[in-house]
Write a protein that holds these residues in place. Structure first.
Motif, PDB file in Angstrom:
ATOM      1  N   MET A   1       0.832  -1.185   0.000  1.00 22.91           N
ATOM      2  CA  MET A   1       0.000   0.000   0.000  1.00 22.91           C
ATOM      3  C   MET A   1       0.871   1.240   0.000  1.00 22.91           C
ATOM      4  SD  MET A   1      -1.425   0.045   3.939  1.00 22.91           S
ATOM      5  CE  MET A   1      -1.910  -1.653   3.843  1.00 22.91           C
ATOM      6  N   ALA A   2       0.328   2.335  -0.381  1.00 28.61           N
ATOM      7  CA  ALA A   2       1.060   3.590  -0.372  1.00 28.61           C
ATOM      8  C   ALA A   2       1.190   4.092   1.069  1.00 28.61           C
ATOM      9  CB  ALA A   2       0.323   4.629  -1.220  1.00 28.61           C
ATOM     10  N   ILE A   3       2.035   5.074   1.225  1.00 26.96           N
ATOM     11  CA  ILE A   3       2.201   5.741   2.519  1.00 26.96           C
ATOM     12  C   ILE A   3       1.459   7.069   2.444  1.00 26.96           C
ATOM     13  CG2 ILE A   3       3.897   6.705   4.140  1.00 26.96           C
ATOM     14  CD1 ILE A   3       4.103   3.669   3.821  1.00 26.96           C
ATOM     15  N   ILE A   4       0.922   7.504   3.554  1.00 29.61           N
ATOM     16  CA  ILE A   4       0.238   8.790   3.635  1.00 29.61           C
ATOM     17  C   ILE A   4       0.889   9.606   4.753  1.00 29.61           C
ATOM     18  CG2 ILE A   4      -1.527   7.981   5.254  1.00 29.61           C
ATOM     19  CD1 ILE A   4      -3.548   9.727   3.707  1.00 29.61           C
ATOM     20  N   ILE A   5       0.886  10.914   4.597  1.00 28.69           N
ATOM     21  CA  ILE A   5       1.386  11.809   5.642  1.00 28.69           C
ATOM     22  C   ILE A   5       0.171  12.370   6.366  1.00 28.69           C
ATOM     23  CG2 ILE A   5       2.653  13.932   6.147  1.00 28.69           C
ATOM     24  CD1 ILE A   5       4.353  13.364   3.646  1.00 28.69           C
ATOM     25  N   THR A   6       0.118  12.165   7.657  1.00 26.25           N
ATOM     26  CA  THR A   6      -1.037  12.618   8.441  1.00 26.25           C
ATOM     27  C   THR A   6      -0.937  14.106   8.761  1.00 26.25           C
ATOM     28  OG1 THR A   6      -0.055  12.192  10.609  1.00 26.25           O
ATOM     29  CG2 THR A   6      -1.149  10.329   9.513  1.00 26.25           C
ATOM     30  N   ASP A   7      -2.009  14.625   9.332  1.00 23.26           N
ATOM     31  CA  ASP A   7      -2.049  16.053   9.671  1.00 23.26           C
ATOM     32  C   ASP A   7      -1.175  16.399  10.876  1.00 23.26           C
ATOM     33  OD1 ASP A   7      -3.593  14.941  11.693  1.00 23.26           O
ATOM     34  OD2 ASP A   7      -5.410  16.052  11.174  1.00 23.26           O
ATOM     35  N   GLU A   8      -0.473  15.403  11.401  1.00 26.72           N
ATOM     36  CA  GLU A   8       0.490  15.661  12.477  1.00 26.72           C
ATOM     37  C   GLU A   8       1.822  16.172  11.930  1.00 26.72           C
ATOM     38  OE1 GLU A   8       0.549  11.844  14.290  1.00 26.72           O
ATOM     39  OE2 GLU A   8      -1.357  12.156  15.318  1.00 26.72           O
ATOM     40  N   GLU A  74       6.269   2.559  -1.615  1.00 26.04           N
ATOM     41  CA  GLU A  74       6.787   2.160  -0.292  1.00 26.04           C
ATOM     42  C   GLU A  74       8.282   1.871  -0.360  1.00 26.04           C
ATOM     43  OE1 GLU A  74       4.771  -0.777   2.073  1.00 26.04           O
ATOM     44  OE2 GLU A  74       2.882  -0.327   1.070  1.00 26.04           O
ATOM     45  N   CYS A  75       8.949   2.451  -1.342  1.00 25.78           N
ATOM     46  CA  CYS A  75      10.401   2.279  -1.561  1.00 25.78           C
ATOM     47  C   CYS A  75      10.769   0.861  -1.985  1.00 25.78           C
ATOM     48  CB  CYS A  75      11.222   2.724  -0.356  1.00 25.78           C
ATOM     49  SG  CYS A  75      11.074   4.488   0.002  1.00 25.78           S
ATOM     50  N   LYS A  76       9.772   0.045  -2.392  1.00 25.21           N
ATOM     51  CA  LYS A  76      10.054  -1.323  -2.861  1.00 25.21           C
ATOM     52  C   LYS A  76      11.008  -1.244  -4.047  1.00 25.21           C
ATOM     53  CE  LYS A  76       7.267  -3.576  -0.111  1.00 25.21           C
ATOM     54  NZ  LYS A  76       7.760  -4.299   1.004  1.00 25.21           N
ATOM     55  N   GLY A  77      12.015  -2.096  -4.036  1.00 25.36           N
ATOM     56  CA  GLY A  77      13.011  -2.109  -5.089  1.00 25.36           C
ATOM     57  C   GLY A  77      14.151  -1.138  -4.857  1.00 25.36           C
ATOM     58  N   PHE A  78      14.018  -0.295  -3.842  1.00 26.13           N
ATOM     59  CA  PHE A  78      15.065   0.666  -3.487  1.00 26.13           C
ATOM     60  C   PHE A  78      15.618   0.413  -2.086  1.00 26.13           C
ATOM     61  CE2 PHE A  78      12.481   3.202  -6.498  1.00 26.13           C
ATOM     62  CZ  PHE A  78      13.459   3.557  -7.407  1.00 26.13           C
ATOM     63  N   HIS A  79      14.700   0.248  -1.120  1.00 25.85           N
ATOM     64  CA  HIS A  79      15.067   0.125   0.288  1.00 25.85           C
ATOM     65  C   HIS A  79      14.203  -0.931   0.966  1.00 25.85           C
ATOM     66  CE1 HIS A  79      17.366   3.842  -0.150  1.00 25.85           C
ATOM     67  NE2 HIS A  79      16.308   4.388  -0.711  1.00 25.85           N
TER      68      HIS A  79
END
Length: 116
Positions: A1-8, A74-79
């Motif tokens: 799944m993708a990553i999301i940045i929260t309102d924090e 999710e940086c798959k293939g990189f990290h």
């Protein structure tokens, strides 16, 4: 799944330079699929949709940094782990339950973004 940045998010910008897909943008910044990827002009998405990779898209947030889910792998293939989450001082980079993808789909998206 993708990553999301929260309102924090405190808009510290620690994450932005860590993203290998250039999927993270500043608040109120327009974005394009062609931004620091191999994509340019009319392209076909992994899902088969035709689109203009150079088209500027509306910002997802005007208050805090945001991640474009269609560019996040999710940086798959990189990290081994998402780099945005590993450097975030307030732990606001979390899995996006609205954009669940398999590892195979994420690696396919990586290959599409980088012309592999």
């Amino acid at each position: 799944m993708a990553i999301i940045i929260t309102d924090e998010c405190i808009n510290c910008d620690a994450c932005i330079s860590e993203c290998p897909n250039n999927a993270i943008y500043e608040p109120d910044q327009e974005w394009a699929f062609s931004d620091e990827t191999a994509l340019s002009g009319m392209v076909k998405t992994p899902g088969g949709k035709e689109m203009d990779a150079n088209a500027e898209n509306e910002p997802i947030s005007d208050e805090f940094y945001y991640i474009v889910p269609d560019k996040c792998t999710e940086c798959k293939g990189f990290h081994e782990e998402p780099q945005c989450a590993s450097v975030c001082p307030v732990d606001c980079c979390v899995p996006d339950e609205d954009h669940v993808e398999s590892e195979e789909e994420l690696l396919g998206k990586k290959a599409w973004l980088h012309g592999e």
